[in-house]
Enzyme design. Structure first.
Site, PDB file in Angstrom:
ATOM      1  N   GLN A 155       0.759  -1.309  -0.052  1.00 24.69           N
ATOM      2  CA  GLN A 155      -0.029  -0.111   0.044  1.00 24.69           C
ATOM      3  C   GLN A 155       0.790   1.199   0.147  1.00 24.69           C
ATOM      4  O   GLN A 155       0.550   2.299  -0.786  1.00 24.69           O
ATOM      5  CB  GLN A 155      -0.912   0.023   1.357  1.00 24.69           C
ATOM      6  CG  GLN A 155      -1.809   1.433   1.374  1.00 24.69           C
ATOM      7  CD  GLN A 155      -2.708   1.055   2.343  1.00 24.69           C
ATOM      8  OE1 GLN A 155      -2.790   0.144   3.259  1.00 24.69           O
ATOM      9  NE2 GLN A 155      -3.560   2.232   2.547  1.00 24.69           N
ATOM     10  N   THR A 169       1.933   2.256  12.697  1.00 22.11           N
ATOM     11  CA  THR A 169       0.551   1.816  11.978  1.00 22.11           C
ATOM     12  C   THR A 169       0.158   0.423  12.325  1.00 22.11           C
ATOM     13  O   THR A 169      -0.926  -0.011  11.994  1.00 22.11           O
ATOM     14  CB  THR A 169       0.683   1.961  10.478  1.00 22.11           C
ATOM     15  OG1 THR A 169       1.814   1.750  10.126  1.00 22.11           O
ATOM     16  CG2 THR A 169       0.656   3.512  10.024  1.00 22.11           C
ATOM     17  N   ASN A 175       2.704  12.085   1.425  1.00 29.08           N
ATOM     18  CA  ASN A 175       3.231  11.461   0.002  1.00 29.08           C
ATOM     19  C   ASN A 175       3.665  12.607  -0.883  1.00 29.08           C
ATOM     20  O   ASN A 175       4.743  12.398  -1.245  1.00 29.08           O
ATOM     21  CB  ASN A 175       2.405  10.516  -0.632  1.00 29.08           C
ATOM     22  CG  ASN A 175       2.045   9.135   0.119  1.00 29.08           C
ATOM     23  OD1 ASN A 175       2.778   9.062   0.878  1.00 29.08           O
ATOM     24  ND2 ASN A 175       0.936   8.819  -0.381  1.00 29.08           N
ATOM     25  N   ASN A 190       7.256   8.580   8.499  1.00 32.25           N
ATOM     26  CA  ASN A 190       6.206   9.106   8.521  1.00 32.25           C
ATOM     27  C   ASN A 190       6.017  10.580   9.455  1.00 32.25           C
ATOM     28  O   ASN A 190       5.776  11.418   9.212  1.00 32.25           O
ATOM     29  CB  ASN A 190       4.847   8.463   8.780  1.00 32.25           C
ATOM     30  CG  ASN A 190       4.495   7.636   7.431  1.00 32.25           C
ATOM     31  OD1 ASN A 190       4.628   8.166   6.575  1.00 32.25           O
ATOM     32  ND2 ASN A 190       3.888   6.362   7.778  1.00 32.25           N
ATOM     33  N   SER A 199       7.406  -0.131   2.206  1.00 32.16           N
ATOM     34  CA  SER A 199       7.476   0.069   3.430  1.00 32.16           C
ATOM     35  C   SER A 199       8.005  -1.026   4.283  1.00 32.16           C
ATOM     36  O   SER A 199       7.899  -2.109   3.690  1.00 32.16           O
ATOM     37  CB  SER A 199       6.079   0.682   4.215  1.00 32.16           C
ATOM     38  OG  SER A 199       5.222  -0.618   4.233  1.00 32.16           O
ATOM     39  N   GLU A 226      26.164   5.476 -10.007  1.00 39.95           N
ATOM     40  CA  GLU A 226      27.110   6.681  -9.336  1.00 39.95           C
ATOM     41  C   GLU A 226      26.581   6.617  -7.867  1.00 39.95           C
ATOM     42  O   GLU A 226      27.380   7.140  -7.030  1.00 39.95           O
ATOM     43  CB  GLU A 226      26.952   7.831 -10.357  1.00 39.95           C
ATOM     44  CG  GLU A 226      28.262   8.121 -11.292  1.00 39.95           C
ATOM     45  CD  GLU A 226      28.347   9.156 -11.643  1.00 39.95           C
ATOM     46  OE1 GLU A 226      27.777   9.554 -12.692  1.00 39.95           O
ATOM     47  OE2 GLU A 226      28.805  10.435 -10.920  1.00 39.95           O
ATOM     48  N   GLY A 265       3.103  -5.922   5.798  1.00 39.66           N
ATOM     49  CA  GLY A 265       3.089  -7.240   5.546  1.00 39.66           C
ATOM     50  C   GLY A 265       3.921  -7.588   3.993  1.00 39.66           C
ATOM     51  O   GLY A 265       4.702  -8.378   3.737  1.00 39.66           O
ATOM     52  N   THR A 266       3.147  -6.869   3.120  1.00 44.77           N
ATOM     53  CA  THR A 266       3.533  -6.976   1.745  1.00 44.77           C
ATOM     54  C   THR A 266       4.840  -6.208   1.467  1.00 44.77           C
ATOM     55  O   THR A 266       5.851  -6.643   0.898  1.00 44.77           O
ATOM     56  CB  THR A 266       2.756  -6.500   0.716  1.00 44.77           C
ATOM     57  OG1 THR A 266       1.242  -6.714   1.115  1.00 44.77           O
ATOM     58  CG2 THR A 266       2.847  -6.774  -0.593  1.00 44.77           C
ATOM     59  N   GLU A 268      -3.423  -7.487  -2.030  1.00 44.05           N
ATOM     60  CA  GLU A 268      -4.837  -7.257  -2.029  1.00 44.05           C
ATOM     61  C   GLU A 268      -5.314  -6.283  -2.966  1.00 44.05           C
ATOM     62  O   GLU A 268      -4.503  -5.227  -3.377  1.00 44.05           O
ATOM     63  CB  GLU A 268      -5.322  -7.291  -0.602  1.00 44.05           C
ATOM     64  CG  GLU A 268      -4.997  -5.839   0.040  1.00 44.05           C
ATOM     65  CD  GLU A 268      -5.543  -5.065   0.342  1.00 44.05           C
ATOM     66  OE1 GLU A 268      -7.107  -5.014   0.196  1.00 44.05           O
ATOM     67  OE2 GLU A 268      -5.311  -3.689   0.543  1.00 44.05           O
TER      68      GLU A 268
END
Lengths: 446, 516
Positions: A11, A186, A235, A213, A147, A261, A151-152, A78
């Protein structure tokens, strides 16, 4: 020639990627459907740069229809977040095959991202990557956005990196990682995910630019006057830094012409590859003309911890390498003067063993800001990448949290259940302890 | 600079060792021979006196240590625009010979600079320059007529802040030669009131952004600068600057709310930044309560941070702006209270209907919905006292209420008038939650009517249990229903045992009917 492939995982990676491509399109004058307006195309040609189209080419591929398609891959386990892109403003910019989603997510679990759920999707991802790589004349390397805490982002990325090293061993891999913030969390199991992924990814990544963050929240809140920063605000600020780092790849610029470089300049030892990013000036759009920052002002600002995109105190460490990327209306004379002024500052301490401390470059294109965004358009901007031993504090914090949870074996069963062993945790933790020691040794004087 | 002192030197802006000052006097100061310049420093503490020397007053200063006498030679009168541009952007001849890259050293560390010479070459092509920054470059005049237009006509964006420009006329002379000028920053220049000459047609024709921070200029002067005297033009005074979209007047304490009307009719003004000007109220006299004003027709974004706003009437007035979409109002006395930032935010959202972004945070539809409902409920009692009525036709609200809550009527139309039930706010004691119910037995004529107090959350099953113990009738035989005195004749069956009395909307004073 020398194309770069961006891979956005999870995400965080996807949302940053969305903001990132939005900014790139603005900078290159590409509309949300991939078409460049004729008049703007001419502007590009008339621009002061000679090899415009070639530089443009590093990030976008031109189709026969005259559309420009980003060289990017978005993947998540997901579908929700990717559906946001599929139905969002830039849906016609990307080819549908570039947006990959699975059905079941990793549930903030490294083990799921890496072993159970991730392993089912990895082959598809690699196949798509191969396809994108084949479209490149001479692929330089990969930029991976993810991140540490998810999990992903943690699990799948470590799997992906391993496989990428296997297939594309000579290509550089740069990471833009969202590091877990010290006080704003989070996910409860962030420390586990971060430690595990750092352990598996360190040997495969060449350079990891960390952003957290909390630092960006604080910048948005205090400097940009945003009452309650949302991910959109954060972002947008992060991608300004990303854009500055990749600016010399996209526009004709003499500094850091290729990804290798970066490594050469910033990474003294293979494991010490975590520079911190600082950006200046960060001025609210409302105060656009109130404070005029000269080149020396922005250079000084970059050495202040309030402009950093990671929470860490550089005064507690020593600099090993520093890259100053100026953008905009910067005259070389002023850049020299600014750097000369830095030499008088005692707070900027370098390690004894590093021969060339600074590398400076100027890119004439000033940074572009999102219309209606929070950041003011600056005539001159600076993005500083510094490899400092102070980042050790960030690792120490993370390790401490890991230890607290691990001592009670809290939340461990979620990982064991997916097929991991406790030994892997211990191994990862030891690896990070060794990393801390490495940093300490690097900072010691002879 | 030259020793000759002509009278036109008075009023000019000069620079001495980094400090800026205005020339107030030129002449001889006995007993010391030679020409002297009397200057008033920008920094009031920099000088030695207030313009008088040994009893004679040569010039006046605002501050007792604001003035000094200086030899003309030591004073920098500044350079012209074109020279400044060349100084900054053109490669000097000596450097051109040195083809190698420059190395700078810092301590022991050489710094590698790459590509600086190619950059220098590019920047030296003046005619291609579009964005020019001449901050603190001692620019004091436009230079020879036409020089700028010839050398760098394509300049779109020029930053002339902190220079030595002394009058608006000089600015006009520069601007006149830059026909594509879009952004002009004149901050920190102490400009003199314009002499009344109108801008030539075409000057400022492309201007989009004008920055006048810390210029000491008064509002009246701004208007004269921007709009030529009415009698010279047949059209609206603001004709010259029709293109202005953003006006930033921050930190100019001399502006007060009444004078804002002078810019109210700029047709394309979209963003107005009024931070830190000491404003505390605003009023649009041409619009009544609940109507939209014709002033500021295109204003979309208003910034009023760091001001003195302490009354909610300010926000009520803002609702009258027809195009307002975004507002920033941080750090005002009204919004400063940390405990209530959430409530303040909600109130502002409710008071200004068309607002989409507040303090740079988007207002999502759910947030607006919640804020408006809360507002409607919070002031419901006041509304009733002021003459509000459920049936909106019968509304006769007091002037005071309408002035304080101009949107209330609209909210009532949108969500319905607040009902009494919503407005009652009783303390949460158990006894207040009990319903006093009468219990009647329609089939048994001889049984008395009982009155019982039952909690609303009691399930029908438990009510039946209670009644069965009272009447010695098995629970399964009981059939319950209720009727309300407000709707006589209408009986509602309480058939689901598992639901509560509240579910069936049994109210205080209703009557339970028991049959078996």
């Amino acid at each position: 020639m020398r194309e770069c492939l961006s891979i956005h995982v999870g995400q965080a990676g996807i949302q940053i990627g969305d903001a990132c491509w939005e900014l790139y399109c603005l900078e290159h004058g590409i509309q949300p459907d991939g078409v460049v307006l004729d008049s703007q195309h001419n502007q590009l040609e008339n621009a002061k740069t000679e090899h415009t189209n070639a530089s443009f080419d590093t990030f976008f591929r031109e189709t026969r229809a005259g559309k420009y398609v980003p060289r990017a891959l978005f993947m998540d386990l997901e579908p929700t977040v990717i559906d946001g892109i599929r139905t969002g403003q830039r849906r016609s910019l990307f080819h549908p095959e570039q947006l990959l989603s699975g059905k079941e997510d990793a549930a903030s679990n490294y083990a799921r991202g890496r072993y159970s759920v991730g392993s089912e999707v990895i082959d598809l991802v690699l196949e798509r990557t191969r396809k994108l790589a084949e479209q490149c004349g001479e692929l330089q390397g990969f930029l991976i956005f993810r991140s540490f805490g998810g999990g992903t982002g943690s699990g799948f990325t470590s799997l992906l990196m391993e496989r990428l090293t296997g297939e594309y061993s000579k290509k550089t891999k740069l990471e833009f990682s969202v590091y877990p913030a010290p006080r704003v969390s989070t996910a409860v199991v962030e420390p586990y995910n971060s430690v595990l992924t750092t352990h598996s990814t360190t040997e495969h990544a060449d350079c990891t630019f960390m952003v957290d963050n909390e630092a960006v929240y604080d910048i948005c809140h205090h400097k940009l006057g945003v009452e309650r920063p949302s991910y959109a605000n954060i972002n947008r600020l992060m991608v300004q830094a990303v854009s500055s780092i990749t600016a010399s790849l996209r526009f004709e610029g003499p500094l850091n012409v290729d990804l290798i470089e970066f490594q050469t300049n910033l990474v003294p030892y293979p494991r010490i590859h975590f520079p911190i990013t600082t950006f200046a000036p960060i001025v609210s759009a409302d105060k656009a003309y109130h404070e005029r920052f000269s080149v020396s002002d922005i250079t000084t600002a970059c050495f202040e911890s309030s402009n950093q995109l990671v929470k860490c105190d550089p005064r507690l460490g020593k600099y090993m390498a520093c890259c100053l990327l100026y953008r905009g209306d910067v005259v070389p004379r002023e850049a020299n003067a600014a750097i000369a002024a830095m030499k008088a500052r005692h707070s900027v301490q370098f390690v004894d063993w590093c021969p060339t401390g600074f590398k400076v470059g100027i890119n004439n294109r000033p940074p572009t800001v999102m219309p209606g965004g929070d950041l003011a358009k600056a005539h001159q901007a600076l993005c500083m990448l510094s490899n400092t031993t102070a980042i050790m504090q960030a690792w120490a914090r993370l390790d401490h949290k890991f230890d607290l949870m691990y001592s009670k074996r809290a939340f461990l069963h979620w990982y064991i259940r997916e097929g991991m062993e406790e030994a892997e945790f211990l191994e990862a933790r030891e690896d990070l302890a060794a990393l801390e020691t490495d940093y300490e040794e690097a900072g010691q004087s002879f | 600079m030259s020793d000759t002192l002509t009278l036109d030197v008075i009023g000019r802006r000069v620079e001495v060792n980094g400090e800026h000052a205005t020339v107030r006097f030129a002449g001889v100061v006995p007993p010391v021979a030679g020409p002297w310049l009397g200057v008033e420093w920008d920094n009031p503490e920099r000088g030695k006196h207030d313009g008088s020397h040994e009893g004679t007053v040569y010039f006046k200063c605002r501050h007792p240590t604001g003035g000094s006498f200086i030899r003309p030679k030591k004073v920098n009168f500044g350079i012209d625009f074109l020279t400044a541009v060349k100084n900054r952007y053109v490669l000097e001849d000596e450097l051109q010979e040195d083809g190698k890259e420059q190395t700078v050293t810092i301590g022991n560390k050489p710094v590698e600079t790459i590509g600086f010479d190619s950059i220098m070459k590019q920047q030296s092509q003046l005619s291609k320059l579009q964005e020019v920054s001449l901050r603190n470059c001692a620019v004091s005049c436009a230079g020879e007529k036409g020089g700028v237009a010839e050398a760098c006509p394509n300049i779109r964006n020029v930053d002339l802040s902190k220079n030595l420009l002394s009058s608006w006329d000089e600015v006009m002379r520069i601007a006149d030669q830059l026909r594509h000028l879009e952004v002009l920053n004149l901050s920190e220049n102490k400009l003199k009131f314009p002499s009344g000459s109108a801008p030539l047609t075409g000057t400022f024709s492309a201007l989009k952004v004008l920055v006048l921070n810390r210029t000491g200029i008064t509002w009246a002067e701004v208007i004269v600068c921007l709009c030529p005297p009415a009698h010279q033009m047949q059209v609206m005074p603001t004709d010259v600057l029709q293109t202005i979209k953003l006006l930033d007047l921050s930190s100019n304490q001399l502006i007060d709310e009444n004078q804002l009307f002078l810019i109210a009719h700029l047709p394309r003004l979209e963003q107005l930044i009024l931070s830190d000007i000491g404003i505390s109220s605003i009023h649009f006299p041409d619009a009544g309560i609940g109507c939209k004003t014709s002033m500021f027709p295109s204003l979309q974004y208003l910034v009023v941070n760091d001001n003195q706003i302490s009354q909610w009437s300010f926000f009520n007035e803002l609702d009258k702006l027809p195009s307002l979409r975004a507002l920033s109002c941080l750090r005002n006395p009204l919004t400063k209270d940390d405990k209530d930032t959430q409530t303040t935010r909600q109130l502002i959202i409710a008071k200004i209907g068309q607002l989409k972004t507040l303090n740079k945070c988007e207002i999502l539809p759910e947030e607006r919905w919640g804020a408006e409902l809360d507002y409607r409920r919070a002031f419901g009692n006041e509304w009733k006292k002021a003459g509000g009525h459920q049936d909106l036709d019968k509304n006769r609200l007091s002037e005071e209420f309408l002035a304080a809550h101009p949107r209330y009527q609209f909210l009532c139309l949108k969500y319905g008038a607040p009902e009494d039930g919503e407005l009652k706010r009783q303390p949460l004691m158990l006894k207040n939650q009990l319903l006093t119910l009468k219990i009647k037995y329609p089939h048994q004529l001889d049984q008395k009517v009982l009155e019982k107090q039952l909690p609303g959350s009691m399930t029908i099953q438990k009510v039946k249990g209670l009644l069965s113990r009272l009447l010695k009738v098995p629970v399964s035989d009981l059939l319950l229903s209720y009727e309300s005195p407000e709707k006589p004749g209408r009986e509602i069956e309480l058939e689901n045992d598992l639901k509560s009395l509240q579910f069936y909307s049994v109210e205080n004073g209703d009557c339970l009917l028991v049959r078996w």
